[in-house]
Design a protein around this motif. Sequence first.
Motif, PDB file in Angstrom:
ATOM      1  N   SER A   1       0.824  -0.892   0.256  1.00 27.86           N
ATOM      2  CA  SER A   1      -0.124  -0.134  -0.185  1.00 27.86           C
ATOM      3  C   SER A   1       0.850   1.178  -0.166  1.00 27.86           C
ATOM      4  CB  SER A   1      -1.074   0.314   1.099  1.00 27.86           C
ATOM      5  OG  SER A   1      -1.836  -0.811   1.039  1.00 27.86           O
ATOM      6  N   ARG A   2       2.151   1.406   1.016  1.00 27.97           N
ATOM      7  CA  ARG A   2       2.525   2.174   0.877  1.00 27.97           C
ATOM      8  C   ARG A   2       3.730   1.742  -0.653  1.00 27.97           C
ATOM      9  NH1 ARG A   2       7.823   2.208   5.186  1.00 27.97           N
ATOM     10  NH2 ARG A   2       9.140   2.938   3.799  1.00 27.97           N
ATOM     11  N   PHE A   3       4.128   1.592  -0.911  1.00 27.56           N
ATOM     12  CA  PHE A   3       4.512   2.126  -2.560  1.00 27.56           C
ATOM     13  C   PHE A   3       3.893   1.837  -3.263  1.00 27.56           C
ATOM     14  CE2 PHE A   3       5.515   0.108  -6.119  1.00 27.56           C
ATOM     15  CZ  PHE A   3       6.452   0.382  -6.440  1.00 27.56           C
ATOM     16  N   ILE A   4       2.636   1.713  -3.637  1.00 22.15           N
ATOM     17  CA  ILE A   4       1.585   2.401  -4.439  1.00 22.15           C
ATOM     18  C   ILE A   4       1.420   3.977  -4.228  1.00 22.15           C
ATOM     19  CG2 ILE A   4      -1.194   2.703  -5.088  1.00 22.15           C
ATOM     20  CD1 ILE A   4       0.432  -0.250  -6.422  1.00 22.15           C
ATOM     21  N   TYR A   5       1.266   4.107  -2.784  1.00 21.91           N
ATOM     22  CA  TYR A   5       0.748   6.080  -2.922  1.00 21.91           C
ATOM     23  C   TYR A   5       1.935   6.348  -3.194  1.00 21.91           C
ATOM     24  CZ  TYR A   5       0.273  10.005  -0.511  1.00 21.91           C
ATOM     25  OH  TYR A   5       0.216  11.071   0.303  1.00 21.91           O
ATOM     26  N   ASN A   6       3.073   5.863  -2.795  1.00 25.14           N
ATOM     27  CA  ASN A   6       4.005   6.502  -3.129  1.00 25.14           C
ATOM     28  C   ASN A   6       4.875   6.526  -4.810  1.00 25.14           C
ATOM     29  OD1 ASN A   6       5.421   6.824  -0.867  1.00 25.14           O
ATOM     30  ND2 ASN A   6       6.513   5.656  -0.256  1.00 25.14           N
ATOM     31  N   CYS A   7       4.291   6.157  -5.476  1.00 23.45           N
ATOM     32  CA  CYS A   7       4.502   5.987  -7.017  1.00 23.45           C
ATOM     33  C   CYS A   7       3.474   7.235  -7.305  1.00 23.45           C
ATOM     34  CB  CYS A   7       3.870   4.347  -7.565  1.00 23.45           C
ATOM     35  SG  CYS A   7       5.522   2.880  -7.172  1.00 23.45           S
TER      36      CYS A   7
ATOM     37  N   ALA B   1       4.222  10.528  -6.669  1.00 22.27           N
ATOM     38  CA  ALA B   1       5.371  11.180  -7.845  1.00 22.27           C
ATOM     39  C   ALA B   1       5.117  11.367  -8.899  1.00 22.27           C
ATOM     40  CB  ALA B   1       6.534  10.010  -8.096  1.00 22.27           C
ATOM     41  N   ASP B   2       3.599  10.334  -9.529  1.00 26.71           N
ATOM     42  CA  ASP B   2       2.952  11.036 -10.753  1.00 26.71           C
ATOM     43  C   ASP B   2       2.500  11.584 -10.613  1.00 26.71           C
ATOM     44  OD1 ASP B   2       4.225   8.678 -12.024  1.00 26.71           O
ATOM     45  OD2 ASP B   2       1.936   7.407 -11.686  1.00 26.71           O
ATOM     46  N   LYS B   3       1.855  11.957  -9.316  1.00 26.51           N
ATOM     47  CA  LYS B   3       0.881  13.914  -8.930  1.00 26.51           C
ATOM     48  C   LYS B   3       1.894  14.314  -9.086  1.00 26.51           C
ATOM     49  CE  LYS B   3      -2.647  14.958  -6.166  1.00 26.51           C
ATOM     50  NZ  LYS B   3      -4.042  14.945  -5.330  1.00 26.51           N
ATOM     51  N   ILE B   4       3.266  14.857  -8.121  1.00 25.45           N
ATOM     52  CA  ILE B   4       3.926  15.728  -8.440  1.00 25.45           C
ATOM     53  C   ILE B   4       4.660  15.944  -9.883  1.00 25.45           C
ATOM     54  CG2 ILE B   4       6.408  16.645  -7.759  1.00 25.45           C
ATOM     55  CD1 ILE B   4       5.825  14.700  -5.011  1.00 25.45           C
ATOM     56  N   GLU B   5       5.082  14.441 -10.713  1.00 27.08           N
ATOM     57  CA  GLU B   5       5.856  15.645 -12.305  1.00 27.08           C
ATOM     58  C   GLU B   5       4.782  15.408 -12.814  1.00 27.08           C
ATOM     59  OE1 GLU B   5       8.704  15.014 -14.389  1.00 27.08           O
ATOM     60  OE2 GLU B   5       8.892  14.169 -12.122  1.00 27.08           O
ATOM     61  N   HIS B   6       3.443  15.280 -12.756  1.00 26.03           N
ATOM     62  CA  HIS B   6       2.190  15.876 -13.445  1.00 26.03           C
ATOM     63  C   HIS B   6       2.347  17.458 -12.907  1.00 26.03           C
ATOM     64  CE1 HIS B   6      -1.908  17.055 -14.795  1.00 26.03           C
ATOM     65  NE2 HIS B   6      -1.316  16.378 -16.105  1.00 26.03           N
ATOM     66  N   TYR B   7       2.457  17.838 -11.660  1.00 25.44           N
ATOM     67  CA  TYR B   7       2.623  19.743 -11.569  1.00 25.44           C
ATOM     68  C   TYR B   7       3.558  19.982 -12.133  1.00 25.44           C
ATOM     69  CZ  TYR B   7       1.445  23.583  -9.444  1.00 25.44           C
ATOM     70  OH  TYR B   7       1.594  24.943  -8.900  1.00 25.44           O
ATOM     71  N   LYS B   8       4.675  19.405 -11.922  1.00 27.42           N
ATOM     72  CA  LYS B   8       5.562  20.491 -12.678  1.00 27.42           C
ATOM     73  C   LYS B   8       5.605  20.436 -14.618  1.00 27.42           C
ATOM     74  CE  LYS B   8       9.406  18.741  -9.589  1.00 27.42           C
ATOM     75  NZ  LYS B   8      10.463  17.675  -8.835  1.00 27.42           N
ATOM     76  N   LYS B   9       5.220  19.008 -15.092  1.00 24.51           N
ATOM     77  CA  LYS B   9       5.106  19.673 -16.474  1.00 24.51           C
ATOM     78  C   LYS B   9       3.946  20.426 -16.824  1.00 24.51           C
ATOM     79  CE  LYS B   9       7.101  15.515 -17.255  1.00 24.51           C
ATOM     80  NZ  LYS B   9       6.814  13.633 -18.212  1.00 24.51           N
ATOM     81  N   GLU B  10       2.690  19.529 -16.266  1.00 23.87           N
ATOM     82  CA  GLU B  10       1.227  20.829 -16.427  1.00 23.87           C
ATOM     83  C   GLU B  10       1.109  21.877 -15.843  1.00 23.87           C
ATOM     84  OE1 GLU B  10       0.112  19.966 -19.296  1.00 23.87           O
ATOM     85  OE2 GLU B  10       1.295  18.083 -19.231  1.00 23.87           O
ATOM     86  N   LYS B  11       1.623  22.148 -15.000  1.00 25.35           N
ATOM     87  CA  LYS B  11       1.361  23.470 -13.459  1.00 25.35           C
ATOM     88  C   LYS B  11      -0.648  23.350 -13.428  1.00 25.35           C
ATOM     89  CE  LYS B  11       5.567  24.759 -13.477  1.00 25.35           C
ATOM     90  NZ  LYS B  11       6.573  24.557 -12.840  1.00 25.35           N
ATOM     91  N   LYS B  12      -1.019  21.901 -13.527  1.00 26.38           N
ATOM     92  CA  LYS B  12      -1.976  21.788 -13.071  1.00 26.38           C
ATOM     93  C   LYS B  12      -1.966  20.516 -12.068  1.00 26.38           C
ATOM     94  CE  LYS B  12      -4.445  23.695 -17.052  1.00 26.38           C
ATOM     95  NZ  LYS B  12      -5.432  23.119 -18.422  1.00 26.38           N
ATOM     96  N   MET B  13      -3.384  20.877 -11.380  1.00 23.60           N
ATOM     97  CA  MET B  13      -2.993  19.273 -10.568  1.00 23.60           C
ATOM     98  C   MET B  13      -3.929  18.431 -10.945  1.00 23.60           C
ATOM     99  SD  MET B  13      -2.002  20.265  -7.109  1.00 23.60           S
ATOM    100  CE  MET B  13      -2.593  18.470  -6.220  1.00 23.60           C
ATOM    101  N   LEU B  14      -3.074  17.167 -11.037  1.00 20.74           N
ATOM    102  CA  LEU B  14      -3.924  16.128 -11.407  1.00 20.74           C
ATOM    103  C   LEU B  14      -5.321  15.842 -10.401  1.00 20.74           C
ATOM    104  CD1 LEU B  14      -4.002  13.476 -13.197  1.00 20.74           C
ATOM    105  CD2 LEU B  14      -1.512  12.616 -12.109  1.00 20.74           C
TER     106      LEU B  14
END
Length: 53
Positions: free
Chosen positions: A29-35, A38-51
């Motif tokens: 569960s912790r592994f999936i949450y962290n993945c 990380a995807d959400k943070i990466e998306h925000y850095k690229k798009e400047k919008k919340m996923l």
Amino acid sequence: MRKINRAVKIKIYPNAEQRVQIEKTIGCSRFIYNCMLADKIEHYKKEKKMLRN
């Protein structure tokens, strides 16, 4: 009308096999949450919008 919140504390005593299974479940569960985080943070850095989930 007032709402009353109540809590119940329960202590469990798992055997060795159950303890291993609980640790595996929490670890996955912790592994999936962290993945996903990380995807959400990466998306925000690229798009400047919340996923949104």
